[in-house]
Write a protein that holds these residues in place. Structure first.
Motif, short mmCIF file in Angstrom:
data_model
loop_
_atom_site.label_atom_id
_atom_site.label_comp_id
_atom_site.label_asym_id
_atom_site.label_seq_id
_atom_site.Cartn_x
_atom_site.Cartn_y
_atom_site.Cartn_z
N UNK A 188 46.20 23.15 41.32
CA UNK A 188 45.97 24.11 40.67
C UNK A 188 43.94 23.99 40.15
N UNK A 189 43.87 25.31 39.95
CA UNK A 189 42.22 25.28 39.94
C UNK A 189 42.73 26.26 38.10
N UNK A 190 44.07 26.90 38.32
CA UNK A 190 43.60 28.18 37.13
C UNK A 190 43.68 27.99 36.07
N UNK A 191 43.18 28.58 34.67
CA UNK A 191 43.40 28.78 33.83
C UNK A 191 44.54 29.42 33.49
N UNK A 192 44.81 30.87 34.02
CA UNK A 192 45.58 31.84 34.01
C UNK A 192 45.79 32.29 34.80
N UNK A 193 46.89 32.86 35.26
CA UNK A 193 47.60 33.69 36.60
C UNK A 193 48.04 35.23 36.14
N UNK A 194 47.50 36.23 36.93
CA UNK A 194 48.25 37.65 36.55
C UNK A 194 48.84 37.66 37.57
N UNK A 195 50.13 38.70 37.28
CA UNK A 195 51.31 39.46 38.30
C UNK A 195 50.65 40.45 38.56
N UNK A 196 49.77 40.34 39.54
CA UNK A 196 49.52 42.77 39.54
C UNK A 196 50.33 42.71 40.68
N UNK A 197 51.77 42.98 41.14
CA UNK A 197 52.96 43.47 41.81
C UNK A 197 52.87 44.36 42.54
N UNK A 198 52.43 45.73 42.52
CA UNK A 198 51.56 46.92 43.23
C UNK A 198 49.93 47.13 43.64
N UNK A 199 49.28 45.76 43.34
CA UNK A 199 47.94 45.39 43.98
C UNK A 199 47.35 46.48 42.75
N UNK A 200 47.56 46.74 41.81
CA UNK A 200 46.74 48.26 41.24
C UNK A 200 45.76 47.57 40.78
N UNK A 201 45.55 46.22 39.44
CA UNK A 201 44.11 45.22 39.40
C UNK A 201 43.26 45.53 40.44
N UNK A 202 43.96 45.21 41.44
CA UNK A 202 43.23 44.36 42.55
C UNK A 202 42.23 45.85 43.37
N UNK A 203 42.71 46.72 43.16
CA UNK A 203 42.28 48.46 44.05
C UNK A 203 41.32 48.57 42.70
N UNK A 204 41.35 48.48 41.26
CA UNK A 204 40.64 48.39 40.93
C UNK A 204 39.30 48.15 40.39
N UNK A 205 39.54 46.78 41.12
CA UNK A 205 38.02 46.30 40.82
C UNK A 205 37.13 45.99 42.91
N UNK A 206 38.09 47.18 43.13
CA UNK A 206 36.94 47.15 44.66
C UNK A 206 37.24 46.22 45.53
N UNK A 207 38.35 45.68 45.65
CA UNK A 207 39.33 44.20 46.04
C UNK A 207 40.65 44.92 47.57
N UNK A 208 39.83 44.73 48.57
CA UNK A 208 41.31 45.41 48.98
C UNK A 208 41.28 44.27 50.10
N UNK A 209 41.31 42.86 50.24
CA UNK A 209 42.52 41.86 50.78
C UNK A 209 42.03 40.47 50.09
N UNK A 210 42.63 39.81 50.46
CA UNK A 210 43.01 38.29 49.82
C UNK A 210 41.97 37.65 51.09
#
Length: 175
Positions: free
Chosen positions: A117-139
């Motif tokens: 667990x390297x993370x300080x915070x983890x946000x839940x993006x259930x519909x990938x909305x924030x992911x897409x707003x970042x210009x990210x298309x994959x994981x």
């Protein structure tokens, strides 16, 4: 005479296609992806927590110091492969936050228990909305965020051992 030429047409088409395939196989790869958001502020977002005992994540949390923002999924095989590198970056003093894409709390907790667990915070993006707003298309994808909350670097794909020095340099340059 016409019939003699028609016999060679399939061979000519085959040779042309083979040449095209060989060209595609042997030309140098361009693996650098230029993000349109590098140098720009993070989009505004606020995500609820997904893992027990971990706070959620908002764009406002990403200001005040250089951090990594890792976009991942517990279901993602390359995310498992990059987990040791994220732990190594954490051990080197890099602060890392995450966005879990289309995931569940129990699955994320299991992922953290099994892979570190390297993370300080983890946000839940259930519909990938924030992911897409970042210009990210994959994981996975990882962003270096400077102290002003601007994207300094976008690393597409899993971080491997050969990428650690480049990520550390980007973190240092973002200070």
């Amino acid at each position: 005479m016409k019939r003699g030429l028609l016999i060679w047409v399939p061979l000519a088409v085959f040779v042309a296609l083979a040449a095209l395939v060989l060209y595609g196989l042997f030309r140098p790869d361009n693996t650098v992806i230029r993000s349109a958001l590098v140098g720009k502020p993070l989009p505004n977002f606020a995500l609820a927590p997904i893992a027990p005992g971990k706070p959620g994540l908002a764009a406002a949390d990403m200001k005040g110091g250089v951090r990594l923002l890792n976009v991942f999924g517990s279901w993602c095989i390359p995310c498992i492969a990059e987990a040791p590198q994220l732990m190594a970056l954490k051990e080197r003093g890099v602060e890392i936050d995450a966005i879990a894409i289309r995931d569940t709390g129990p699955a994320v907790q299991r992922f953290l228990n099994e892979n570190g667990d390297p993370y300080a915070r983890i946000g839940d993006d259930p519909r990938s909305q924030v992911q897409l707003s970042l210009g990210s298309s994959g994981v996975p994808e990882t962003f270096v965020i400077d102290a002003q909350g601007k994207i300094a670097l976008q690393h597409v794909g899993p971080i491997n051992a050969n990428d650690i020095d480049d990520i550390l340099k980007a973190v240092e340059d973002a200070k």
